[in-house]
Design a protein around this motif. Structure first.
Motif, PDB file in Angstrom:
ATOM      1  N   LEU A  29      -7.060  -8.630  -0.505  1.00 10.61           N
ATOM      2  CA  LEU A  29      -6.189  -8.859   0.649  1.00 10.61           C
ATOM      3  C   LEU A  29      -5.697 -10.307   0.577  1.00 10.61           C
ATOM      4  O   LEU A  29      -6.469 -11.247   0.769  1.00 10.61           O
ATOM      5  CB  LEU A  29      -6.949  -8.599   1.949  1.00 10.61           C
ATOM      6  CG  LEU A  29      -6.140  -8.433   3.237  1.00 10.61           C
ATOM      7  CD1 LEU A  29      -5.062  -7.361   3.095  1.00 10.61           C
ATOM      8  CD2 LEU A  29      -7.063  -8.097   4.398  1.00 10.61           C
ATOM      9  N   SER A  30      -4.424 -10.475   0.228  1.00  8.55           N
ATOM     10  CA  SER A  30      -3.814 -11.800   0.103  1.00  8.55           C
ATOM     11  C   SER A  30      -2.813 -11.967   1.245  1.00  8.55           C
ATOM     12  O   SER A  30      -1.834 -11.227   1.337  1.00  8.55           O
ATOM     13  CB  SER A  30      -3.101 -11.923  -1.243  1.00  8.55           C
ATOM     14  OG  SER A  30      -2.453 -13.165  -1.355  1.00  8.55           O
ATOM     15  N   GLY A  74      -4.675  -4.371  -4.766  1.00  6.46           N
ATOM     16  CA  GLY A  74      -4.666  -5.183  -3.556  1.00  6.46           C
ATOM     17  C   GLY A  74      -3.403  -5.053  -2.732  1.00  6.46           C
ATOM     18  O   GLY A  74      -2.469  -4.298  -3.056  1.00  6.46           O
ATOM     19  N   TYR A  75      -3.399  -5.801  -1.631  1.00  7.33           N
ATOM     20  CA  TYR A  75      -2.253  -5.893  -0.735  1.00  7.33           C
ATOM     21  C   TYR A  75      -1.774  -7.337  -0.656  1.00  7.33           C
ATOM     22  O   TYR A  75      -2.581  -8.276  -0.665  1.00  7.33           O
ATOM     23  CB  TYR A  75      -2.627  -5.452   0.684  1.00  7.33           C
ATOM     24  CG  TYR A  75      -2.895  -3.981   0.860  1.00  7.33           C
ATOM     25  CD1 TYR A  75      -1.840  -3.077   0.989  1.00  7.33           C
ATOM     26  CD2 TYR A  75      -4.199  -3.492   0.910  1.00  7.33           C
ATOM     27  CE1 TYR A  75      -2.089  -1.717   1.169  1.00  7.33           C
ATOM     28  CE2 TYR A  75      -4.453  -2.143   1.090  1.00  7.33           C
ATOM     29  CZ  TYR A  75      -3.393  -1.263   1.218  1.00  7.33           C
ATOM     30  OH  TYR A  75      -3.634   0.081   1.381  1.00  7.33           O
ATOM     31  N   GLY A  76      -0.461  -7.501  -0.559  1.00  7.17           N
ATOM     32  CA  GLY A  76       0.120  -8.771  -0.166  1.00  7.17           C
ATOM     33  C   GLY A  76       0.631  -8.601   1.249  1.00  7.17           C
ATOM     34  O   GLY A  76       1.384  -7.658   1.524  1.00  7.17           O
ATOM     35  N   SER A 131       1.996  -3.404  -2.023  1.00  5.87           N
ATOM     36  CA  SER A 131       0.881  -2.913  -2.841  1.00  5.87           C
ATOM     37  C   SER A 131       1.510  -2.281  -4.071  1.00  5.87           C
ATOM     38  O   SER A 131       2.722  -2.374  -4.279  1.00  5.87           O
ATOM     39  CB  SER A 131       0.026  -1.905  -2.066  1.00  5.87           C
ATOM     40  OG  SER A 131       0.807  -0.793  -1.646  1.00  5.87           O
ATOM     41  N   PHE A 132       0.690  -1.657  -4.895  1.00  4.53           N
ATOM     42  CA  PHE A 132       1.210  -1.025  -6.106  1.00  4.53           C
ATOM     43  C   PHE A 132       0.972   0.484  -6.068  1.00  4.53           C
ATOM     44  O   PHE A 132      -0.127   0.940  -5.760  1.00  4.53           O
ATOM     45  CB  PHE A 132       0.551  -1.613  -7.352  1.00  4.53           C
ATOM     46  CG  PHE A 132       0.958  -3.031  -7.639  1.00  4.53           C
ATOM     47  CD1 PHE A 132       2.282  -3.365  -7.869  1.00  4.53           C
ATOM     48  CD2 PHE A 132       0.007  -4.045  -7.676  1.00  4.53           C
ATOM     49  CE1 PHE A 132       2.660  -4.673  -8.135  1.00  4.53           C
ATOM     50  CE2 PHE A 132       0.369  -5.351  -7.941  1.00  4.53           C
ATOM     51  CZ  PHE A 132       1.704  -5.668  -8.169  1.00  4.53           C
ATOM     52  N   HIS A 133       2.009   1.234  -6.395  1.00  4.53           N
ATOM     53  CA  HIS A 133       1.883   2.690  -6.453  1.00  4.53           C
ATOM     54  C   HIS A 133       0.830   3.116  -7.475  1.00  4.53           C
ATOM     55  O   HIS A 133       0.218   4.177  -7.339  1.00  4.53           O
ATOM     56  CB  HIS A 133       3.230   3.327  -6.832  1.00  4.53           C
ATOM     57  CG  HIS A 133       4.265   3.234  -5.754  1.00  4.53           C
ATOM     58  ND1 HIS A 133       4.124   3.832  -4.523  1.00  4.53           N
ATOM     59  CD2 HIS A 133       5.476   2.608  -5.737  1.00  4.53           C
ATOM     60  CE1 HIS A 133       5.204   3.589  -3.790  1.00  4.53           C
ATOM     61  NE2 HIS A 133       6.036   2.848  -4.498  1.00  4.53           N
ATOM     62  N   GLU A 185      -6.064   3.273  -4.531  1.00  2.00           N
ATOM     63  CA  GLU A 185      -6.792   2.698  -3.409  1.00  2.00           C
ATOM     64  C   GLU A 185      -5.884   2.125  -2.325  1.00  2.00           C
ATOM     65  O   GLU A 185      -6.362   1.747  -1.256  1.00  2.00           O
ATOM     66  CB  GLU A 185      -7.714   1.571  -3.912  1.00  2.00           C
ATOM     67  CG  GLU A 185      -8.723   2.004  -4.953  1.00  2.00           C
ATOM     68  CD  GLU A 185      -9.499   0.828  -5.514  1.00  2.00           C
ATOM     69  OE1 GLU A 185      -9.714  -0.156  -4.756  1.00  2.00           O
ATOM     70  OE2 GLU A 185      -9.885   0.857  -6.692  1.00  2.00           O
ATOM     71  N   THR A 186      -4.576   2.024  -2.612  1.00  2.00           N
ATOM     72  CA  THR A 186      -3.691   1.337  -1.683  1.00  2.00           C
ATOM     73  C   THR A 186      -2.483   2.188  -1.318  1.00  2.00           C
ATOM     74  O   THR A 186      -2.046   3.044  -2.083  1.00  2.00           O
ATOM     75  CB  THR A 186      -3.190   0.017  -2.285  1.00  2.00           C
ATOM     76  OG1 THR A 186      -2.493   0.297  -3.516  1.00  2.00           O
ATOM     77  CG2 THR A 186      -4.331  -0.946  -2.545  1.00  2.00           C
TER      78      THR A 186
END
Length: 645
Positions: free
Chosen positions: A539-540, A561-563, A579-581, A585-586
């Motif tokens: 988590l950024s 992770g998430y920005g 996030s990334f596809h 997890e996101t």
């Protein structure tokens, strides 16, 4: 204390005293490190880490030796952590700059009637940039001062003076931040990108500075030149979107030809890059505009109409999509905010100076940058395009405006809006994943000489206790509100430690890096699984508040992770979540939904309890607890938490 000279021009000397970044006590950092990580790792792993930390910090041990060396380094340098931090955070990183590193500021959607209208906007914007740079060069910018707890303390201004005179040059193992010193390299040109071509727009012709009408005339010439297919060059801007090592390898191939060396040198020494984009064909909503700023939509759209190594890159789209993309290593978010807010106010408050006559009788034709290509270079470009396209497809972005309430409601609860939102982010992540993770929130340390940032670790034990209470149907409102206040206070205390130079991340980084300099075996504490986990910021986050209508966005810093960049306004909260596809997890949409629900539940909790339960005495009468009876530092102050790095 050192005297920070603001590089005064022509004998004019202005200086002000700034303290050095302190070296925190070793025991304090180690204790805080254990506290930060205990609830984020399994107990067996924590016990192992605890033993490693104890050994590292024991009297006469490795930790004390490295601490002594760090103190010696502090005595000999103006800022003991600056070089370590810059290399670790940016120059050593090998990922591509788009999405992974470069943030973007998205301007309000413009309503251009035709292409010339967009060029007028661009010319006026360039005029504003030149005016702002003149203020920088003449040292006319007012010095920033800290607010709140240490009100009146001057803040380091050096980041402002690196907005337009720096360039990040790729390297095989480590990039180089080039800084063009005033008087050594005269920056009298900008680079204009149009249809993936790059043109030199000289700002001084025959000893005279171009006026706004001149700039417009030159931009019109550039657009016309770019339409000439016979002279069109390969889309070399794609190279700057690639991984840093790959780009460095390609650059080594390019500079074997003198014409390529010359073109690169012109770009590296420019004041800024202005990208004239064609209509993207996408909708112009907040999310689409943010995507176009971050990566240009890939090589099929505007992804090649960029030069990502240049710190200040302004985008003016024919369809009204405008903003700036920044190479982040020379400066923090507050400097970007200050510059872009100045420009937005200039655009709306200063009339366009378009006279009938130009100030220079004969304007030379802008120069197109020429590149010599080869089969090998063409192959490298195709590989770049494919990797950029993969990055574009992988990014999952959701720009969301939470309209149920804004920071005014939070202030009425006598809570810090920043701390409150950070706790809400922890609640959202817990709802999605059933756990908390290492969280990054940047804290400015500009009150110190050449200060950049340290990290506020928001995933505190108190935050975990709160989110568990909020998801426990048996927990009472009184328990929940107590846990909320505990979490708010813990977040605030961590913030104060970080902005006063007592954060743990820079200190641990310094201890690690000085051990490398001494050619020591890497201390076990830095090879421990917990230390690795502590630096994987799933988590950024960062608060980037603005006083004009625009918003900031950036990508996640790890694959799973998430920005999350947020902009608190009086009656609403704006979130840019990425996030990334590729990660199972996101999901940005799922995270936003959990964030919405959590913010509404927190409002309900506050509304139900504030009638019957007063705020804790330690915070009564102020939105944030202070230290030693002094007023707290407002979270929305320009020198607190305004960027992730």
């Amino acid at each position: 204390m050192p005297i920070l000279e603001r590089e005064p021009p022509k004998g004019r000397r202005e200086s002000y005293v700034l303290p050095k970044v302190p070296v925190p006590p070793l025991r304090q950092t180690l204790d805080k490190y254990l506290t930060c990580m205990k609830h984020l790792v399994e107990d067996e792993q924590y016990q192992n880490t605890k033993a490693i930390v104890k050994k590292f910090g024991e009297s006469g041990g490795t930790g004390e030796f490295l601490q002594k060396k760090l103190l010696e380094r502090s005595e000999k340098t103006y800022n003991w952590v600056y070089d370590y931090w810059l290399e670790d955070m940016y120059l050593n990183q090998r990922l591509a700059l788009p999405v992974n590193s470069n943030p973007a500021m998205v301007f309000p959607k413009q309503n251009f009637t035709d292409r010339k209208d967009s060029l007028r906007f661009a010319a006026h914007l360039i005029t504003g940039v030149l005016e702002y740079k003149e203020r920088i060069d003449s040292r006319a910018l007012p010095v920033d001062f800290a607010r709140g707890q240490l009100a009146g303390t001057p803040l380091c201004m050096k980041q402002y003076y690196r907005l337009f005179n720096t360039y990040r040059q790729p390297g095989l193992k480590r990039d180089t931040l080039l800084i063009h010193q005033p008087g050594v390299v005269e920056q009298e040109h900008i680079i204009v990108a149009c249809k993936n071509q790059f043109f030199v727009l000289d700002l001084v012709v025959k000893g005279k500075k171009l006026k706004e009408m001149d700039i417009l005339t030159q931009l019109e010439k550039i657009v016309k030149m770019a339409e000439n297919r016979e002279e069109r060059q390969p889309p070399f801007g794609l190279f700057t979107s690639d991984g840093r090592t790959e780009w460095a390898q390609a650059r080594d191939v390019l500079i074997k030809e003198s014409v390529n060396r010359e073109s690169l040198a012109v770009i590296e020494s420019c004041l800024c890059v202005v990208c004239l984009d064609e209509p993207s064909g996408m909708d112009c909503g907040d999310t689409s505009r943010a995507l176009l700023m971050l990566h240009g939509g890939g090589h099929e759209k505007m992804g090649a109409n960029r030069w990502y190594d240049k710190p200040m890159q302004f985008v003016v789209g024919e369809d009204g999509v405008c903003g700036t993309v920044c190479e982040h290593s020379p400066f923090e978010g507050i400097v970007l905010v200050a510059c872009t807010e100045y420009l937005m106010k200039f655009m709306t408050g200063s009339p366009s100076k378009m006279g009938r006559a130009t100030s220079v009788s004969e304007l030379p034709t802008p120069r197109r940058l020429i590149w010599k290509t080869s089969t090998q270079i063409d192959s490298l470009l195709k590989a770049c395009a494919q990797r950029l396209q993969s990055l574009v497809r992988n990014l999952d972005m959701d720009v969301h405006k939470f309209e149920a309430y804004g920071k005014e409601f939070i202030k009425k609860q006598k809570m810090s809006p920043d701390a409150y939102i950070q706790i809400a982010l922890q609640l959202a992540f817990y709802r999605c994943n059933g756990r908390l993770v290492s969280t990054y929130e940047s804290a400015s340390i500009r009150r110190f000489h050449e200060g950049r940032v340290d990290n506020i670790r928001s995933a505190t034990p108190e935050a975990l206790a709160f989110v568990k209470a909020m998801t426990d149907i048996k927990a009472s409102d009184s328990e929940k509100i107590k846990r909320l206040w505990d979490a708010i206070n813990a977040q605030t205390n961590n913030t104060i430690l970080a902005i006063t130079g007592m954060g743990i991340d820079n200190h641990l980084l310094g201890l690690r890096e000085i051990s490398k300099e001494l050619n020591m075996d890497m201390p076990e504490i830095f090879m421990d699984k917990t230390y690795v986990t502590s630096n994987q910021f799933i988590l950024s986050t960062s608060q980037v508040p603005t006083t004009v209508e625009m918003f900031c966005c950036y990508g996640p810093v790890v694959p799973n992770g998430y920005g999350c960049c947020y902009n608190p306004q009086s009656e609403h909260l704006l979130f840019s979540v990425t996030s990334f596809h590729g990660s199972t997890e996101t999901s940005s949409a799922v995270f936003i939904k959990a964030l919405d629900e959590g913010l509404l539940e927190m409002r309900g909790l506050c509304s139900r309890t504030n009638k019957s339960q007063a705020a804790p005495s330690s915070t009564t009468g102020h939105s944030r607890p202070g230290v030693g009876g002094k007023p707290p530092i407002p979270p929305e102050s320009r020198n607190v938490t305004l960027w992730r790095f």
